[in-house]
Design a protein around this motif. Structure first.
Motif, PDB file in Angstrom:
ATOM      1  N   SER A   1     -10.961 -19.306 -12.873  1.00 10.93           N
ATOM      2  CA  SER A   1     -12.310 -19.404 -13.468  1.00 10.93           C
ATOM      3  C   SER A   1     -13.288 -17.923 -13.013  1.00 10.93           C
ATOM      4  N   ASP A   2     -12.776 -16.987 -12.095  1.00  9.14           N
ATOM      5  CA  ASP A   2     -13.390 -15.679 -11.941  1.00  9.14           C
ATOM      6  C   ASP A   2     -12.881 -14.855 -12.823  1.00  9.14           C
ATOM      7  N   GLY A   3     -12.015 -15.184 -13.874  1.00  8.50           N
ATOM      8  CA  GLY A   3     -11.436 -14.086 -14.808  1.00  8.50           C
ATOM      9  C   GLY A   3     -10.360 -13.470 -14.446  1.00  8.50           C
ATOM     10  N   SER A   4      -9.474 -13.803 -13.457  1.00  7.78           N
ATOM     11  CA  SER A   4      -8.348 -13.140 -12.933  1.00  7.78           C
ATOM     12  C   SER A   4      -6.992 -14.193 -13.225  1.00  7.78           C
ATOM     13  N   VAL A   5      -5.927 -13.653 -13.439  1.00  4.68           N
ATOM     14  CA  VAL A   5      -4.953 -14.143 -13.616  1.00  4.68           C
ATOM     15  C   VAL A   5      -3.788 -13.803 -12.081  1.00  4.68           C
ATOM     16  N   ARG A   6      -3.686 -14.916 -11.417  1.00  9.56           N
ATOM     17  CA  ARG A   6      -3.056 -14.563  -9.977  1.00  9.56           C
ATOM     18  C   ARG A   6      -1.767 -15.040  -9.783  1.00  9.56           C
ATOM     19  N   LEU A   7      -1.033 -14.192  -9.048  1.00  9.97           N
ATOM     20  CA  LEU A   7       0.691 -14.747  -8.792  1.00  9.97           C
ATOM     21  C   LEU A   7       0.546 -15.018  -7.515  1.00  9.97           C
TER      22      LEU A   7
ATOM     23  N   LYS B   1       4.918 -21.063   3.829  1.00 11.67           N
ATOM     24  CA  LYS B   1       3.822 -20.050   3.545  1.00 11.67           C
ATOM     25  C   LYS B   1       3.807 -19.921   2.033  1.00 11.67           C
ATOM     26  N   LEU B   2       2.361 -19.970   1.595  1.00  7.97           N
ATOM     27  CA  LEU B   2       2.145 -19.818  -0.025  1.00  7.97           C
ATOM     28  C   LEU B   2       1.365 -18.557   0.103  1.00  7.97           C
ATOM     29  N   LEU B   3       1.769 -17.398  -0.312  1.00  7.23           N
ATOM     30  CA  LEU B   3       1.146 -16.295  -0.386  1.00  7.23           C
ATOM     31  C   LEU B   3       0.552 -15.673  -1.631  1.00  7.23           C
ATOM     32  N   LEU B   4      -0.434 -15.244  -1.776  1.00  9.71           N
ATOM     33  CA  LEU B   4      -0.823 -14.239  -3.088  1.00  9.71           C
ATOM     34  C   LEU B   4      -0.449 -12.886  -3.156  1.00  9.71           C
ATOM     35  N   VAL B   5       0.186 -12.420  -4.063  1.00 13.56           N
ATOM     36  CA  VAL B   5       0.935 -11.243  -4.057  1.00 13.56           C
ATOM     37  C   VAL B   5       0.530 -10.176  -5.440  1.00 13.56           C
ATOM     38  N   ALA B   6      -0.200 -10.492  -6.212  1.00 18.60           N
ATOM     39  CA  ALA B   6      -0.710  -9.894  -7.411  1.00 18.60           C
ATOM     40  C   ALA B   6      -1.698 -10.652  -7.998  1.00 18.60           C
ATOM     41  N   GLU B   7      -2.671  -9.768  -8.951  1.00 14.98           N
ATOM     42  CA  GLU B   7      -3.644 -10.296  -9.557  1.00 14.98           C
ATOM     43  C   GLU B   7      -4.006  -9.498 -10.734  1.00 14.98           C
ATOM     44  N   SER B   8      -4.576  -9.834 -11.717  1.00 17.46           N
ATOM     45  CA  SER B   8      -5.239  -8.911 -12.990  1.00 17.46           C
ATOM     46  C   SER B   8      -6.584  -9.557 -13.399  1.00 17.46           C
TER      47      SER B   8
ATOM     48  N   TRP C   1       2.298 -11.005 -21.108  1.00 17.08           N
ATOM     49  CA  TRP C   1       2.508 -10.160 -20.002  1.00 17.08           C
ATOM     50  C   TRP C   1       4.110 -10.061 -19.834  1.00 17.08           C
ATOM     51  N   ASP C   2       4.609  -8.874 -19.433  1.00 20.46           N
ATOM     52  CA  ASP C   2       5.846  -8.770 -18.552  1.00 20.46           C
ATOM     53  C   ASP C   2       5.673  -8.580 -17.393  1.00 20.46           C
ATOM     54  N   ILE C   3       5.867  -9.937 -16.327  1.00 25.84           N
ATOM     55  CA  ILE C   3       5.838  -9.910 -14.831  1.00 25.84           C
ATOM     56  C   ILE C   3       7.014  -9.592 -14.341  1.00 25.84           C
ATOM     57  N   THR C   4       8.162  -9.331 -14.922  1.00 29.66           N
ATOM     58  CA  THR C   4       9.323  -8.930 -14.182  1.00 29.66           C
ATOM     59  C   THR C   4       9.290  -7.921 -12.808  1.00 29.66           C
ATOM     60  N   THR C   5       8.610  -6.683 -13.247  1.00 27.20           N
ATOM     61  CA  THR C   5       8.408  -5.838 -12.148  1.00 27.20           C
ATOM     62  C   THR C   5       7.670  -6.314 -10.908  1.00 27.20           C
ATOM     63  N   ALA C   6       6.490  -7.194 -11.303  1.00 26.64           N
ATOM     64  CA  ALA C   6       5.582  -7.575 -10.368  1.00 26.64           C
ATOM     65  C   ALA C   6       6.443  -8.870  -9.260  1.00 26.64           C
ATOM     66  N   LEU C   7       7.563  -9.556  -9.922  1.00 26.12           N
ATOM     67  CA  LEU C   7       7.949 -10.558  -9.290  1.00 26.12           C
ATOM     68  C   LEU C   7       9.093  -9.649  -8.438  1.00 26.12           C
ATOM     69  N   CYS C   8       9.491  -8.695  -8.873  1.00 27.05           N
ATOM     70  CA  CYS C   8      10.821  -7.847  -8.092  1.00 27.05           C
ATOM     71  C   CYS C   8      10.247  -7.193  -6.896  1.00 27.05           C
ATOM     72  N   THR C   9       9.062  -6.818  -7.174  1.00 22.73           N
ATOM     73  CA  THR C   9       8.368  -5.917  -5.963  1.00 22.73           C
ATOM     74  C   THR C   9       7.097  -6.528  -5.493  1.00 22.73           C
ATOM     75  N   ALA C  10       7.272  -7.836  -5.344  1.00 22.86           N
ATOM     76  CA  ALA C  10       6.124  -8.649  -4.495  1.00 22.86           C
ATOM     77  C   ALA C  10       6.023  -8.305  -3.210  1.00 22.86           C
ATOM     78  N   VAL C  11       5.063  -7.993  -2.717  1.00 20.21           N
ATOM     79  CA  VAL C  11       4.928  -7.623  -1.442  1.00 20.21           C
ATOM     80  C   VAL C  11       4.521  -8.893  -0.574  1.00 20.21           C
ATOM     81  N   LEU C  12       5.536  -9.283   0.384  1.00 18.30           N
ATOM     82  CA  LEU C  12       5.293 -10.574   1.016  1.00 18.30           C
ATOM     83  C   LEU C  12       4.545 -10.452   2.305  1.00 18.30           C
TER      84      LEU C  12
END
Length: 555
Positions: A312-318, A327-334, A372-383
């Motif tokens: 609801s704050d206008g973001s898309v979070r991964l 563990k459930l971790l937040l790794v990217a957002e836009s 969106w293309d989120i392939t790069t975001a998945l492969c480079t997710a900083v855990l």
């Protein structure tokens, strides 16, 4: 002779917070603990180690739980203190059986229950007090037990299990404004809903559900990951195991294991260099969830499950779930949309060379749909979460509606094409044909998206279109707050109405559909609708006509 002391085999620190554990009870293969944090927990012993399966919060305001009692009739009684009162809470009926003013906790007490009478003795100011209540016939009769205390906001069909010689039993998960999620069966024959398990970890409304890795074993067992999200920026993750049990009321037994949770305020407290960033809003609501499929790749460092959330704050979070580490971790957002994001849907495209592209579709309150293309975001997710990377920018944005997009569905077609259907607050439906191609040079190929065809029909419904599904490349099903379920024939010059039926559920919140091949080989679809109740309908689309038929409703 003195018995030598041994070190404990397993220790769980802080299980009930700083206030401590008040009781431990063994029942069957499980262990139950209570505490002054207002919760009781279900545990089991695996490989001589204690494993927490689930946390239960029986009722609002009961902050001090002293003991659990299992009745011969199968009810679980929760004994505790609420303010100055001693309370006996029934988990089966969800009501207080007794509420005795005693001055609160920190006193000696004893409670005895029998079919003839109940007695509660306690010490107050040095005196022994006795409360005695004889059993009386109950004047109230529950004609139809409710599934939730408030409206149902989301529903998912988990699957169907079948006992030998019996019809399939459908299992559903519902989320509600009453802050709980429920696993239940809905019978086509008796038209009754039977709750199997209730999940009470949320502190605000449950607005979205998502399933991952659902598997059916021998037709009698279902296993799946369940994500639930909603208010107060909270996500919970569970593992569900449902199996046929002829002794159970709904003929299905459900075991729930809590795996992980995430809240934005807790994530903020763990972040480094947070003084350089804009503070996350802990009141953010998660509006929609979607699991990213097909991520079991050699490119990922550990086995994990990715989850996308519309906020609801206008973001898309991964997010990423590390099940082994719980563990459930937040790794990217836009924050591309800059307004409330209502829907997200992840989908997968595979090139001829088996190269996978993970794509995402998001929709907001301004009627725009972004791809969106989120392939790069998945492969480079900083855990390790040192800093939160950006999700990127959309490859394509389409203005599909004049206002909020409240329903979204994507179906894959051959040759890298996808049908994207959406419904809006203004009652309109929009369907587009999306093509995924590869551009750029061979050294650095890029993903390109193109809209090949579009069809839009305004005023398809008299109210918000809150449910839409592409059943076949030529069939679209839509449902609205106007309580109409409509089947449309899709062509690239029009949407032709084939059949419309009225359903019983007011204030429709969501629709879920699945395909079934019946005994005679006929292919049909079942859909479940939720709002102020729950309803199951059957849709048969033949070459000559279409039939929409209700299979049962629960208000």
């Amino acid at each position: 002779a003195a018995v030598p002391l041994e070190d404990p085999l397993s220790v769980l620190f802080g299980l009930h917070g700083k206030t401590g554990v008040t009781s431990v009870t063994c029942r069957g293969d499980y262990i139950y603990s209570t505490g002054r944090d207002g919760c009781y927990r279900q545990l089991r012993l695996r490989d001589q180690q204690l494993e927490v399966l689930q946390k239960h919060r029986p009722c609002k305001g009961l902050q001090w739980i002293e003991e659990l009692r299992f009745t011969p009739g199968g009810d679980l009684l929760v004994l505790g203190f609420h303010a100055n009162n001693f309370v006996v809470w029934s988990t089966r009926s969800g009501v207080n059986l007794h509420c005795v003013p005693c001055g609160g906790g920190h006193r000696s007490w004893s409670y005895h229950s029998s079919p003839e009478a109940d007695a509660f003795a306690f010490i107050k100011r040095g005196d022994v007090m006795l409360y005695h209540s004889e059993a009386e016939p109950c004047e109230q009769r529950v004609l139809l037990a409710s599934l939730h205390g408030r409206e149902i906001t989301c529903v998912r069909h988990l699957g169907a299990v079948r006992a030998p010689g019996c019809r399939p039993i459908n299992v559903f998960i519902t989320g509600s404004e009453d802050t709980t999620a429920c696993v239940l069966t809905l019978s086509e024959l008796t038209r009754a809903a039977v709750p199997l398990a209730r999940l009470s970890d949320h502190i605000s409304s449950v607005r979205a559900l998502a399933l991952a890795g659902t598997a059916l074993h021998h037709g009698t067992q279902l296993c799946s990951l369940l994500f639930s999200a909603g208010g107060r920026a909270q996500i919970e993750c569970y593992r569900l195991q449902c199996a046929v049990d002829l002794r159970a009321e709904g003929m299905v037994n459900c075991q729930v294991t809590h795996l992980a949770s995430h809240r934005l305020d807790e994530h903020w407290d763990r972040m480094k260099n947070r003084h350089k960033l804009v503070k996350m809003d802990p009141e953010t609501r998660y509006m929609s969830l979607s699991v990213v499929c097909g991520t079991n790749s050699e490119q990922l460092p550990v086995p994990c499950t990715f989850l996308v959330a519309a906020c609801s704050d206008g973001s898309v979070r991964l997010f990423v779930l590390l099940e082994a580490a719980q563990k459930l971790l937040l790794v990217a957002e836009s924050f591309h949309h800059q307004r409330c994001v209502l829907k997200v849907e992840a989908f997968l495209h595979t090139w001829a060379e088996e190269e996978r592209k993970h794509l995402l579709c998001s929709a907001a309150t301004d009627g725009s749909i972004a791809f969106w293309d989120i392939t790069t975001a998945l492969c480079t997710a900083v855990l390790t979460e040192p800093l939160l990377p950006a999700l990127g920018t959309p490859l394509l944005t389409v203005m599909a509606h004049s206002c909020g997009v409240n329903s979204l569905h994507i179906q894959e077609l051959p040759k890298g094409r996808f049908l994207v259907a959406s419904g809006s607050d203004d009652g309109s439906i929009h369907v587009c044909l999306l093509e995924v191609t590869q551009g750029g040079d061979e050294a650095k190929p890029e993903t390109c998206l193109h809209i090949l065809e579009r069809v839009a029909r305004p005023c398809t419904h008299a109210a918000h279109v809150t449910g839409i599904r592409v059943l076949r490349p030529d069939l679209v099903l839509s449902a609205s707050v106007d309580q109409q379920l409509t089947l449309w024939r899709l062509s690239w010059d029009s949407l032709e109405e084939l059949s419309t039926t009225f359903f019983y559920v007011p204030d429709l919140a969501e629709l879920d559909c699945w395909e079934v091949v019946e005994a005679g080989g006929e292919r049909c679809w079942y859909c479940v609708l939720c709002g102020q109740g729950l309803e199951l309908l059957r849709c048969a689309a033949l070459d000559t006509h279409c039939n929409l038929q209700s299979q049962g409703a629960v208000q």
